[in-house]
Design an enzyme around this catalytic site. Structure first.
Site, PDB file in Angstrom:
ATOM      1  N   ALA A 115      -5.291  -3.581  -7.491  1.00 53.57           N
ATOM      2  CA  ALA A 115      -4.193  -3.134  -6.629  1.00 53.57           C
ATOM      3  C   ALA A 115      -4.763  -2.483  -5.373  1.00 53.57           C
ATOM      4  O   ALA A 115      -5.862  -1.927  -5.380  1.00 53.57           O
ATOM      5  CB  ALA A 115      -3.303  -2.160  -7.391  1.00 53.57           C
ATOM      6  N   MET A 116      -3.997  -2.540  -4.291  1.00 54.38           N
ATOM      7  CA  MET A 116      -4.515  -2.068  -3.005  1.00 54.38           C
ATOM      8  C   MET A 116      -4.787  -0.565  -2.993  1.00 54.38           C
ATOM      9  O   MET A 116      -5.519  -0.074  -2.141  1.00 54.38           O
ATOM     10  CB  MET A 116      -3.555  -2.452  -1.878  1.00 54.38           C
ATOM     11  CG  MET A 116      -2.171  -1.901  -2.004  1.00 54.38           C
ATOM     12  SD  MET A 116      -1.130  -2.538  -0.671  1.00 54.38           S
ATOM     13  CE  MET A 116       0.479  -1.968  -1.186  1.00 54.38           C
ATOM     14  N   ARG A 117      -4.201   0.161  -3.948  1.00 48.26           N
ATOM     15  CA  ARG A 117      -4.487   1.600  -3.994  1.00 48.26           C
ATOM     16  C   ARG A 117      -5.897   1.877  -4.509  1.00 48.26           C
ATOM     17  O   ARG A 117      -6.395   2.993  -4.389  1.00 48.26           O
ATOM     18  CB  ARG A 117      -3.450   2.314  -4.868  1.00 48.26           C
ATOM     19  CG  ARG A 117      -3.423   1.877  -6.323  1.00 48.26           C
ATOM     20  CD  ARG A 117      -2.316   2.602  -7.082  1.00 48.26           C
ATOM     21  NE  ARG A 117      -2.198   2.137  -8.468  1.00 48.26           N
ATOM     22  CZ  ARG A 117      -1.478   1.099  -8.850  1.00 48.26           C
ATOM     23  NH1 ARG A 117      -0.816   0.391  -7.937  1.00 48.26           N
ATOM     24  NH2 ARG A 117      -1.407   0.749 -10.127  1.00 48.26           N
ATOM     25  N   TYR A 118      -6.531   0.858  -5.113  1.00 45.64           N
ATOM     26  CA  TYR A 118      -7.876   1.043  -5.654  1.00 45.64           C
ATOM     27  C   TYR A 118      -8.973   0.500  -4.738  1.00 45.64           C
ATOM     28  O   TYR A 118     -10.115   0.929  -4.836  1.00 45.64           O
ATOM     29  CB  TYR A 118      -8.004   0.359  -7.018  1.00 45.64           C
ATOM     30  CG  TYR A 118      -7.050   0.890  -8.053  1.00 45.64           C
ATOM     31  CD1 TYR A 118      -7.078   2.233  -8.431  1.00 45.64           C
ATOM     32  CD2 TYR A 118      -6.109   0.063  -8.653  1.00 45.64           C
ATOM     33  CE1 TYR A 118      -6.199   2.725  -9.380  1.00 45.64           C
ATOM     34  CE2 TYR A 118      -5.226   0.545  -9.602  1.00 45.64           C
ATOM     35  CZ  TYR A 118      -5.275   1.881  -9.961  1.00 45.64           C
ATOM     36  OH  TYR A 118      -4.408   2.370 -10.899  1.00 45.64           O
ATOM     37  N   THR A 119      -8.656  -0.473  -3.904  1.00 44.65           N
ATOM     38  CA  THR A 119      -9.695  -1.110  -3.087  1.00 44.65           C
ATOM     39  C   THR A 119      -9.775  -0.470  -1.708  1.00 44.65           C
ATOM     40  O   THR A 119      -8.840   0.182  -1.240  1.00 44.65           O
ATOM     41  CB  THR A 119      -9.422  -2.617  -2.933  1.00 44.65           C
ATOM     42  OG1 THR A 119      -8.153  -2.805  -2.300  1.00 44.65           O
ATOM     43  CG2 THR A 119      -9.419  -3.309  -4.285  1.00 44.65           C
TER      44      THR A 119
END
Length: 823
Positions: A115-119
Site C-alpha cells: 500500500a502507498m502508505r508503506y512505500t
C-alpha cells in the site's frame, strides 16, 4: 420558465458517449507522440518535480505524492495514480524507470505492490531530463481541473521516451502496444534523422534494429519488425532464453534465464508444472523457480531418458516460454490518435525538441539581455560613483532617488532600481572587474542564443549534442537479442505421448472416459458409473497412442486421441461429449465406436438413414481436423429433422441387409454404393412406401438374423431367405401383414456365430451367449438368448417373448455385449 427539454435518447447517448470517448482517447489511455506519456504519468512526474521530490533528495512517502497529484492535477482516485506510479518504477516493465521506489513495488510474479502508505518514492535521475527546462516556458500549460493551477500539456522530453519505454493502453475504439527500445539506439536513430529528415526505414534500422525488452529474451523476425516500423502494426516472436545444464547420473535440466516481456513468471512456472503433472510431454521430473536477487532462473529438471529438444519445443509451443508480440503503435499526434511507424514518431519528437530549444533559447536570451542591461548600468555607475552617491543622499526616498537617477543620468527604470538596491561592498575595484567579465560573458551568450534562434543548423547541432549527452550518461547494453527469422517449432506428436494400457468406455448418451487397468480390474462390468436411463455400448482395452472415432445418430463423427480422454475411475460417470463438443445436440446418440491405430488405411464405412439413403465413406476423410476438440464433422447428410442414421459400420465387399419398419428386407452387395465424400449425400437404398422408413441395417456375414417387432414378437430367419438383388428395390416381406395390431419392425440384426465380426460395436461378443434385452413401456426387462431361437419362415411374425409383452409394447431393445477380456 421551464428548463426541461425533450430530446431523443439516441441523440443524447451518441453525443455524450462521443464526448466521453474523445476524453478517454485524448486524456487517459493513449500516450502523446512527443513525450511518450499519458496524462496521469505526466501529472505524476510534474507534481513530484514541482515538490522537489527528485533523485538528489531523500525518498518521500508515496501517499504524500499521490495526495498532491490527486488534489492538484488528477481527481480520479488514488489507486489509478498509485498504480501508474508503481508501473513507472518497475524495471521489468520499463527500459528506463522514471520513478525510484523504496519498498515492495510488485514483482514479475504478479504480486501486488505494498500500500502507498508503506512505500516511498522519488523521481529517477533520467526522469529529470524529461522535465528539464520546464520552468523556461518551453512547453504550453493549461489550467487544471478546478482552474487553480496550471499544468503542462507536454513535457520538454530531452530523450525520445515513447520509443525508449514504450506504452500500452486501451481506450474507446483504440488500443496501443508500443514496445520499449534501447536508449542509445533510439538516440542514434534520432541523431541520424536530424541530419537526414527523409531517412528510410532500412537506414534507420541500422541504428535501431528492434525493440529491447527489459526482461531480455530473443526477438525473432526482422521483416516483421521492419513492417511494424513502417506501418505501426506487426507481429514478432519473443522466445525465452534458455540453457541446458548437465546433472549427475546422465540427466539434464533446462534453465530459463530470460522470459518474454509482460509474462507473469509465477503463472508461467505453474503452466510448465501443469505440463509435468498432466504428462502432456514425457520426461519432466521437476519444475523449480530458483529466481533470487541475482536474477531470474527457472529450472526444469528432466528424467534420465528424456528428449531435451522435444520437451523444450513443446514448452515453446504450448506455454508462454514463447509468445507473439503484436505491435500496435498508436499515439496522440496533434490531438488525434494515429497509428504511426518510427519515422513519424522520430519526426514528431524532433519537431517538438526544436520548439523546446527555440523557446528555451528565447527565454534565456531575454533573461541575459535584461541582465546585460543592468550590468551596463552598474559599470557606468562606478565611473560616476561620487556624483551618484551625492544624488542619492540628496533624495527624499527610494522612489525620489530612482527618479533623479533617470532624469540626471538617463538610467532606465531597471537600471535605477538595481543602483538604489546595490550594496556598498559591491562598489570595490574587484567587483568592477567581475561586472566587466560578466558583461563579456553575457554578450557571448546572447550571440550564441541568437545564433540558435536564427540558424537551424546551429539549433540542430545543439539538439544532437544534448541527445548525445543523455546517451553518454544513461546508455546501457542491449538486453534482447535479435534473430532474422522465427524458428519453426517441429514436434513429433506421437513422441509426446507415453504409451500406456487403458480401457475406453462410451455410453449411448455420449459419456466417455478412459480407465486405468487397475480401476477396471477392481470392478465388475455392471459397476460402471452411468445414468439410470443410459447404457454402455462400448468398452475395449486400448493404448494411449491410439485414436477413437464415435459415430452419432445425426450423421456426425467425433474424434478423440485416447491420451486426451479424461482418466476417470470405472465407477464414475465420465465426461459428457457436450462439455467439449459445442454442436452435440440434446437428442444425439452414439451408434458406433471404434479404436484405431491410423487413418491412412483403406477402410470404408457404410451408413444408412431412416429416410432410405445409403452411402460409403473412407476412413481417411476423418483424419483429425483442426477443431476436433470442440466440433464434430459430418459423415452423412440427413434429409431433414425427422431423418437420422439407423446403421453405420466399417464394411468390406460384403452384402448388406436393410429392414424397413413395415417389414420389408432388401439384400444387395455394397459395391453398388459409391464411395463419396464425408459431406456428400448418399444414394437411394430402398424403394420405401410412403408411410415406411428404414429401421435397421447390418452386414450379411452370418447365416441368420433376428427380427423384433414393436409388439414384442421375436424370430430368427435364415439369411438365405433373403435373396441378393440390387439396391433401390422394395425387397421381400419378412412379416405377415395383420388387419388388427399389425407387427412393425423395432430392431433387426445378425445373429453371432464363429467368425462373426460385430458390425455395431467393437466390444467383443460371446458368440455362444448373445442375449437380446427388451424393455417394455412399463419398464419390465425381458431377456432372450438369440442362439436358442429356432429358424422361422420369412413371412411369419415370430413368437412373443412373454405373455404380457404384447399389451405393453417395446420401449427399447439392445444386445447385451459381454467383454471377454479380463472380465
Amino acid at each position: 420558465m421551464s428548463n426541461i427539454q425533450n430530446m431523443s435518447l439516441e441523440d443524447i447517448m451518441g453525443e455524450r458517449f462521443g464526448r466521453y470517448s474523445k476524453y478517454i482517447i485524448q486524456d487517459r489511455a493513449l500516450p502523446d507522440i512527443r513525450d511518450g506519456l499519458k496524462p496521469v504519468q505526466r501529472r505524476i512526474l510534474y507534481s513530484m518535480n514541482k515538490d522537489s521530490n527528485t533523485f538528489d533528495k531523500s525518498y518521500r512517502k508515496s501517499a504524500k505524492s499521490v495526495g498532491n497529484i490527486m488534489g492538484n492535477f488528477h481527481p480520479h482516485g488514488d489507486s489509478s495514480i498509485y498504480d501508474a506510479m508503481v508501473r513507472m518504477s518497475q524495471n521489468w516493465k520499463n527500459r528506463e524507470i522514471l520513478v525510484e521506489m523504496h519498498g515492495n513495488n510488485g514483482s514479475m510474479d504478479g504480486d501486488p505492490p505494498a500500500a502507498m502508505r508503506y512505500t516511498e518514492a522519488r523521481l529517477s535521475e533520467i526522469a529529470g531530463y524529461l522535465l528539464q527546462d520546464i520552468e523556461k516556458k518551453t512547453v504550453p500549460f493549461a489550467w487544471n481541473f478546478d482552474d487553480t493551477e496550471k499544468e503542462p500539456t507536454v513535457l520538454p522530453a530531452a530523450f525520445p521516451n515513447l520509443l525508449v519505454n514504450g506504452s500500452t493502453g486501451i481506450s474507446a475504439g483504440y488500443a496501443t502496444d508500443i514496445p520499449p527500445h534501447n536508449l542509445a539506439e533510439v538516440i542514434d536513430a534520432a541523431v541520424y534523422m536530424i541530419d537526414h529528415p527523409t531517412a528510410k526505414i532500412d537506414k534507420l534500422m541500422e541504428f535501431l534494429p528492434g525493440p529491447d525488452f527489459p526482461t531480455g529474451a530473443i526477438i525473432q523476425g526482422r521483416d516483421e519488425i521492419k513492417k511494424a516500423y513502417e506501418t505501426g502494426k506487426g507481429r514478432v516472436v519473443v522466445r525465452s532464453k534458455t540453457e541446458i545444464e548437465k546433472l549427475k547420473g546422465g540427466k539434464e535440466q533446462i534453465v530459463i534465464i530470460e522470459i518474454p516481456y509482460e509474462i507473469n513468471k509465477a503463472n508461467l512456472v505453474k503452466k510448465i508444472d501443469d505440463v509435468r503433472v498432466n504428462n502432456k510431454v514425457a520426461g519432466i521430473a521437476e519444475v523449480r523457480d530458483e529466481s533470487d536477487r541475482d536474477g531470474l532462473r527457472i529450472a526444469i529438471e528432466l528424467k534420465k531418458d528424456a528428449n531435451t529438444e522435444l520437451v523444450l519445443n513443446y514448452l515453446f509451443k504450448y506455454t508462454d516460454l514463447q509468445i507473439n508480440y503484436n505491435f500496435n503503435m498508436v499515439a496522440i499526434d496533434n490531438f488525434t490518435p494515429r497509428q504511426v511507424g518510427i519515422v513519424p514518431i522520430l519526426s514528431s519528437y524532433i519537431a517538438h525538441r526544436r520548439e523546446v530549444i527555440l523557446a528555451r533559447s528565447r527565454f534565456d536570451k531575454e533573461k541575459a539581455e535584461k541582465r546585460l542591461h543592468i550590468v551596463e548600468g552598474l559599470i557606468r555607475v562606478i565611473s560616476i560613483l561620487d556624483e551618484v552617491i551625492a544624488l542619492i543622499r540628496a533624495s527624499e526616498n527610494k522612489a525620489d532617488a530612482k527618479e533623479n537617477l533617470k532624469v540626471s543620468y538617463d538610467f532606465t527604470e531597471e537600471q535605477a532600481e538595481a543602483i538604489v538596491t546595490l550594496q556598498l561592498y559591491r562598489l570595490t575595484n574587484t567587483d568592477v572587474v567581475v561586472l566587466q567579465e560578466e558583461e563579456a560573458e553575457l554578450r557571448e551568450k546572447i550571440a550564441m542564443l541568437a545564433a540558435i534562434i536564427g540558424d537551424e543548423r546551429t539549433m540542430y547541432n545543439l539538439m544532437k549534442k544534448e541527445l548525445r549527452e543523455v546517451k553518454k550518461k544513461f546508455a546501457t547494453p542491449r538486453l534482447s537479442s535479435l534473430e532474422d527469422t522465427a524458428k519453426a517449432i517441429e514436434i513429433d506428436t506421437a513422441s509426446l505421448i507415453a504409451e500406456e494400457d487403458t480401457y475406453v468406455s462410451v455410453t449411448k448418451a455420449g459419456y466417455i472416459k478412459r480407465t486405468s487397468p487397475r480401476s477396471f480390474a477392481a470392478s465388475t462390468l455392471e459397476e460402471i458409473g452411468k445414468r439410470d436411463d443410459d447404457r454402455l455400448i462400448f468398452v475395449q482395452s486400448a493404448k494411449t497412442t491410439q485414436h477413437l472415432l464415435m459415430f452419432t445418430s445425426l450423421g456426425n463423427v467425433i474424434y478423440r486421441p485416447i491420451h486426451e480422454l479424461a482418466d476417470i475411475r470405472w465407477k464414475d460417470i465420465g465426461e459428457h461429449l457436450s462439455q467439449t463438443i459445442t454442436n452435440f445436440e440434446t437428442n444425439e446418440e452414439i451408434l458406433y465406436v471404434e479404436v484405431l491405430d491410423q487413418f491412412d488405411d483403406a477402410t470404408t464405412y457404410f451408413a444408412v438413414t431412416r429416410l432410405g439413403q445409403i452411402k460409403r465413406v473412407e476412413r481417411k476423410e476423418f483424419t483429425p481436423w483442426r477443431t476436433y476438440r470442440s466440433k464434430s464433422v459430418k459423415y452423412a447428410k440427413l434429409k431433414d429433422d425427422t431423418d437420422q442414421i439407423v446403421a453405420v459400420a466399417p464394411i468390406k465387399l460384403d452384402d448388406v441387409v436393410l429392414v424397413s419398419q413395415n417389414g420389408y428386407a432388401l439384400r444387395f452387395n455394397i459395391e453398388e454404393v459409391p464411395v463419396v465424400g464425408a459431406k456428400a449425400a448418399g444414394v437411394k437404398a430402398m424403394n420405401l412406401k410412403e408411410d415406411d422408413v428404414l429401421q435397421s441395417g447390418f452386414i450379411c456375414n452370418t447365416s441368420s438374423f433376428y427380427l423384433l417387432t414393436q409388439r414384442g414378437s421375436l424370430k430368427r430367419v435364415s439369411i438365405e431367405e433373403i435373396l441378393a438383388t440390387s439396391r433401390a428395390k422394395r425387397g421381400l416381406q419378412v412379416l405377415r401383414e395383420l388387419k388388427n395390431k399389425p407387427h412393425r419392425v423395432f430392431l433387426a440384426g445378425a445373429v453371432a456365430e464363429q467368425g462373426f465380426v460385430g458390425d455395431f460395436f467393437s466390444t467383443e461378443v460371446d458368440v455362444n451367449d448373445q442375449t437380446l434385452l427388451v424393455q417394455s413401456n412399463k419398464g419390465t426387462i425381458y431377456e432372450s438368448r438369440l442362439q436358442d431361437l429356432n429358424l422361422s419362415e420369412r413371412t411369419s411374425n415370430g413368437s412373443f417373448i412373454s405373455d404380457t409383452i404384447s399389451d405393453e409394447e417395446v420401449f427399447d431393445a439392445y444386445l447385451q455385449e459381454v467383454v471377454t477380456e479380463d472380465k
